[in-house]
Design an enzyme around this catalytic site. Structure first.
Site, PDB file in Angstrom:
ATOM      1  N   LYS A  71      37.226  35.059  48.746  1.00 22.02           N
ATOM      2  CA  LYS A  71      38.676  35.308  48.753  1.00 22.02           C
ATOM      3  C   LYS A  71      39.397  34.512  49.833  1.00 22.02           C
ATOM      4  O   LYS A  71      40.524  34.085  49.625  1.00 22.02           O
ATOM      5  CB  LYS A  71      38.951  36.796  48.940  1.00 22.02           C
ATOM      6  CG  LYS A  71      38.604  37.602  47.696  1.00 22.02           C
ATOM      7  CD  LYS A  71      39.364  38.905  47.668  1.00 22.02           C
ATOM      8  CE  LYS A  71      39.156  39.593  46.340  1.00 22.02           C
ATOM      9  NZ  LYS A  71      39.901  40.846  46.234  1.00 22.02           N
ATOM     10  N   LYS A  83      32.482  36.500  37.487  1.00 25.06           N
ATOM     11  CA  LYS A  83      32.704  37.922  37.227  1.00 25.06           C
ATOM     12  C   LYS A  83      34.138  38.147  36.712  1.00 25.06           C
ATOM     13  O   LYS A  83      35.074  37.545  37.215  1.00 25.06           O
ATOM     14  CB  LYS A  83      32.501  38.675  38.546  1.00 25.06           C
ATOM     15  CG  LYS A  83      32.960  40.098  38.574  1.00 25.06           C
ATOM     16  CD  LYS A  83      32.891  40.663  39.980  1.00 25.06           C
ATOM     17  CE  LYS A  83      34.241  40.674  40.681  1.00 25.06           C
ATOM     18  NZ  LYS A  83      35.069  41.840  40.454  1.00 25.06           N
ATOM     19  N   LYS A 102      40.392  41.374  38.091  1.00 23.37           N
ATOM     20  CA  LYS A 102      41.815  41.618  37.836  1.00 23.37           C
ATOM     21  C   LYS A 102      42.638  40.429  38.293  1.00 23.37           C
ATOM     22  O   LYS A 102      43.581  40.032  37.622  1.00 23.37           O
ATOM     23  CB  LYS A 102      42.275  42.862  38.602  1.00 23.37           C
ATOM     24  CG  LYS A 102      41.783  44.151  38.002  1.00 23.37           C
ATOM     25  CD  LYS A 102      42.419  45.339  38.707  1.00 23.37           C
ATOM     26  CE  LYS A 102      41.429  46.100  39.556  1.00 23.37           C
ATOM     27  NZ  LYS A 102      41.386  45.736  40.968  1.00 23.37           N
TER      28      LYS A 102
HETATM   29  N1  AQP Z   1      33.316  42.322  36.171  1.00 22.93           N
HETATM   30  C1  AQP Z   1      32.949  43.544  36.529  1.00 22.93           C
HETATM   31  N2  AQP Z   1      31.871  44.138  35.940  1.00 22.93           N
HETATM   32  C2  AQP Z   1      31.480  45.388  36.286  1.00 22.93           C
HETATM   33  N3  AQP Z   1      32.128  46.117  37.248  1.00 22.93           N
HETATM   34  C3  AQP Z   1      33.186  45.567  37.846  1.00 22.93           C
HETATM   35  N4  AQP Z   1      34.017  46.001  38.809  1.00 22.93           N
HETATM   36  C4  AQP Z   1      34.939  45.046  39.073  1.00 22.93           C
HETATM   37  N5  AQP Z   1      34.724  43.984  38.303  1.00 22.93           N
HETATM   38  C5  AQP Z   1      33.650  44.267  37.532  1.00 22.93           C
HETATM   39  C6  AQP Z   1      33.933  47.304  39.435  1.00 22.93           C
HETATM   40  O1  AQP Z   1      35.185  47.957  39.261  1.00 22.93           O
HETATM   41  C7  AQP Z   1      35.490  48.711  40.423  1.00 22.93           C
HETATM   42  C8  AQP Z   1      36.843  48.298  40.946  1.00 22.93           C
HETATM   43  O2  AQP Z   1      36.751  47.035  41.558  1.00 22.93           O
HETATM   44  P1  AQP Z   1      37.972  46.176  42.047  1.00 22.93           P
HETATM   45  O3  AQP Z   1      39.159  47.019  42.235  1.00 22.93           O
HETATM   46  O4  AQP Z   1      37.531  45.301  43.174  1.00 22.93           O
HETATM   47  O5  AQP Z   1      38.181  45.303  40.746  1.00 22.93           O
HETATM   48  P2  AQP Z   1      38.252  43.753  40.508  1.00 22.93           P
HETATM   49  O6  AQP Z   1      38.469  43.550  39.072  1.00 22.93           O
HETATM   50  O7  AQP Z   1      37.099  43.099  41.148  1.00 22.93           O
HETATM   51  O8  AQP Z   1      39.608  43.493  41.292  1.00 22.93           O
HETATM   52  P3  AQP Z   1      40.189  42.249  42.003  1.00 22.93           P
HETATM   53  O9  AQP Z   1      41.418  42.746  42.686  1.00 22.93           O
HETATM   54  O10 AQP Z   1      40.364  41.120  41.073  1.00 22.93           O
HETATM   55  O11 AQP Z   1      39.120  41.910  43.041  1.00 22.93           O
HETATM   56  P4  AQP Z   1      38.213  40.621  43.048  1.00 22.93           P
HETATM   57  O12 AQP Z   1      39.168  39.487  43.169  1.00 22.93           O
HETATM   58  O13 AQP Z   1      37.409  40.881  44.259  1.00 22.93           O
HETATM   59  O14 AQP Z   1      37.408  40.546  41.819  1.00 22.93           O
HETATM   60  C9  AQP Z   1      34.363  48.473  41.413  1.00 22.93           C
HETATM   61  O15 AQP Z   1      33.405  49.491  41.271  1.00 22.93           O
HETATM   62  C10 AQP Z   1      33.785  47.174  40.942  1.00 22.93           C
HETATM   63  O16 AQP Z   1      32.424  47.030  41.307  1.00 22.93           O
END
Ligand code: AQP
Length: 344
Positions: free
Chosen positions: A129, A210, A213
């Protein structure tokens, strides 16, 4: 009471329910990866544990350039509504907003003081990030200490999360152990709970990354969001990156095909041999069509419940207020102990 009486009272008491803490950042609309990796797991195990499900809005501030106050507030409520719409019972489980409880940043400060910089520098999420923004706030660097506070305040036994959070759960254990060593026993050491399949759902447009969001906000074909209508789900999945072959075996498939196979597996709970028998040797069109159907059917009841919940005026505000009160009782008790042990 004499000693023998205490003994007999203890042996007849029912076993303690294990405690769970988990949460999602309100940084955009939740996607099918959040649902599979986290929310569906929470819903599945909700009666077994004493659960605290947090909306991690303070974590959303770690990239302040993306924040608009009105949108963050709306997004936090949307996440709360999606928890319930995904099957989490708001009476039995405690749903609350992290920022409603000052105990979280208070304990985060204490834990930050016992966390060596080197531990934070190793975090892969920070490395990724911080490479994506021009100016890196110290909050992005120290955010794992806040996450540790989130978990440790509830004396959680388990943290059900996606695979991407494994390193953070391990760090939380290390921080808790260091605090307990320096000041005396205060925190239970939590364990992560992960799905065997679906703990890491990949992006449809790039199956080497991965699903997230933040990427979903930038790229339309990246994710299926939980509120996407069927035509958008279809468009996204039908254009998912695969390969030019027709290999639909879990062990040999390319990343994009494996992602589709695993989605199908986790949502239908069909055995792998049956899935391979159905799709192997055919074009990927039939696999994509089947995944589209199962995703649309999974989302249908979630979206219906979401509409009901969000059309009731005041419902979410009341729920979050009561959640903060219930969570606060436990969090403040743990914080009081940490303060007493540290002399604050
Ligand atoms: N791709 C995924 N597969 C399985 N589990 C996932 N989680 C997130 N992405 C996956 C799980 O969802 C929960 C919330 O995580 P988060 O709020 O960090 O979600 P995100 O989609 O990862 O959000 P962001 O804001 O976009 O963060 P980054 O940029 O870090 O990816 C957690 O239990 C997570 O493990």
């Amino acid at each position: 009471m004499v000693e023998g009486q205490i003994e007999s009272a203890q042996t007849s008491a029912p076993p303690r329910k294990k405690i769970v803490l988990s949460g999602v950042q309100p940084t955009g609309v939740l996607h099918i990866g959040n649902y599979i990796g986290a929310l569906s797991l929470w819903a599945q195990q909700q009666h077994e544990f004493k659960n605290y499900f947090m909306i991690a809005d303070m974590h959303a501030l770690t990239i302040p350039e993306n924040i608009k106050a009105k949108e963050l507030r709306a997004s936090s409520r949307r996440v709360a509504a999606l928890y319930i719409a995904s099957g989490i019972d708001p009476e039995e489980n405690v749903i609350f907003l992290q920022s409603a409880l000052p105990a979280h940043p208070y304990l985060a400060w204490i834990l930050g003081c016992v966390t060596p910089m080197g531990w934070l520098e190793r975090m892969t999420q920070f490395k990724t990030k911080s490479g994506q923004t021009e100016s890196v706030g110290t909050g992005l660097f120290t955010y794992p200490a806040l996450q540790a506070a989130d978990i440790l305040l509830y004396q959680a036994d388990y943290v059900p999360v996606g695979e991407d959070q494994r390193q953070h759960v391990e760090l939380t254990r290390d921080i808790a152990a260091r605090f307990n060593h320096l000041f005396g026993k205060c925190f239970r050491l939590p364990e992560g709970l992960y799905r065997s399949t679906g703990a890491r759902v990949m992006g449809f447009d790039d199956p080497t990354a991965k699903m997230s969001k933040s990427l979903a906000e930038q790229r339309s074909g990246h994710a299926v969001n939980l509120l996407d209508p069927p035509n958008v789900v279809k468009k996204t999945i039908m254009s998912a990156v695969t390969d030019s072959g027709n290999e639909a075996r879990f062990e040999h498939a390319s990343p994009g095909v494996r992602n589709l196979l695993e989605l199908y597996e986790v949502l239908t709970k069909e055995p792998r041999e049956q899935i391979e028998g159905r799709f192997h040797g055919q074009g990927y069109g039939s696999l994509k069509k089947a995944v589209t159907e199962v995703v649309v059917e999974t989302l249908r009841p979630i979206q219906e419940r979401y509409q009901q919940i969000t059309s009731e005026p005041g419902y979410l505000d009341d729920l979050l207020a009561s959640g903060a009160e219930r969570a606060g009782e436990v969090a403040n008790r743990t914080l009081a102990k940490a303060r007493q042990l540290t002399g604050l």
